[in-house]
Design an enzyme around this catalytic site. Sequence first.
Site, PDB file in Angstrom:
ATOM      1  N   THR A  59       0.831  -1.211   0.000  1.00  0.00           N
ATOM      2  CA  THR A  59       0.000   0.000   0.000  1.00  0.00           C
ATOM      3  C   THR A  59       0.861   1.253   0.000  1.00  0.00           C
ATOM      4  O   THR A  59       0.575   2.223  -0.712  1.00  0.00           O
ATOM      5  CB  THR A  59      -0.955   0.000   1.212  1.00  0.00           C
ATOM      6  OG1 THR A  59      -1.762  -1.182   1.162  1.00  0.00           O
ATOM      7  CG2 THR A  59      -1.845   1.228   1.219  1.00  0.00           C
ATOM      8  N   CYS A  60       1.935   1.220   0.763  1.00  0.00           N
ATOM      9  CA  CYS A  60       2.811   2.389   0.875  1.00  0.00           C
ATOM     10  C   CYS A  60       3.507   2.692  -0.452  1.00  0.00           C
ATOM     11  O   CYS A  60       3.622   3.849  -0.854  1.00  0.00           O
ATOM     12  CB  CYS A  60       3.849   2.161   1.974  1.00  0.00           C
ATOM     13  SG  CYS A  60       3.120   1.690   3.550  1.00  0.00           S
ATOM     14  N   SER A  61       3.970   1.659  -1.117  1.00  0.00           N
ATOM     15  CA  SER A  61       4.732   1.831  -2.358  1.00  0.00           C
ATOM     16  C   SER A  61       3.849   2.035  -3.579  1.00  0.00           C
ATOM     17  O   SER A  61       4.259   2.696  -4.530  1.00  0.00           O
ATOM     18  CB  SER A  61       5.630   0.617  -2.590  1.00  0.00           C
ATOM     19  OG  SER A  61       6.656   0.573  -1.631  1.00  0.00           O
TER      20      SER A  61
END
Length: 166
Positions: A59-61
């Site tokens: 999700t972060c990337s």
Amino acid sequence: MALKPGDSFPSDVVFQYIPWSEETADAKACGIPINYNASTEWADKKVVLFSVPGAFTPTCSVNHVPGYIQNLPRLREKGVQVVAVVASNDPFVMSAWGKVNEVKGDDILFLSDPDARFSSSIGWANGPRTGRYAIIIDHGKVTYAQVETEKGVVKVSGADAVLAHL
């Protein structure tokens, strides 16, 4: 303890990071971590700080960091002088993550919150990891502060939400 609009940004916030340089621009090159005194550096600036649970995570990337990279010009148009992402990863991992995302110079600061100390101090940590949140700081005052309550979701902490509150 959670930050809310109208609060002063804490006076003792120190992250760690590796400043970007041409010599260490390759993701395989290491720099030397230094302390980054956010309280001092941001006292007279308009800042967007967003936090992710971990560098190189799905999700972060895929959803979180790319939104800020794509919207950097719009953030600058709104007067934002500093954009910073923080995670509990060490400064070497955060530096490599910035390089892999092709972020150069200080376009976006990739900061380390060791042991999620800052995130814990505001009640937005998930155990040893930083939570997913966004904070707008305008000359030392918090004007926006929201934490995601659903796992893997980027709503209130994403670039679009932040832009809507600038």
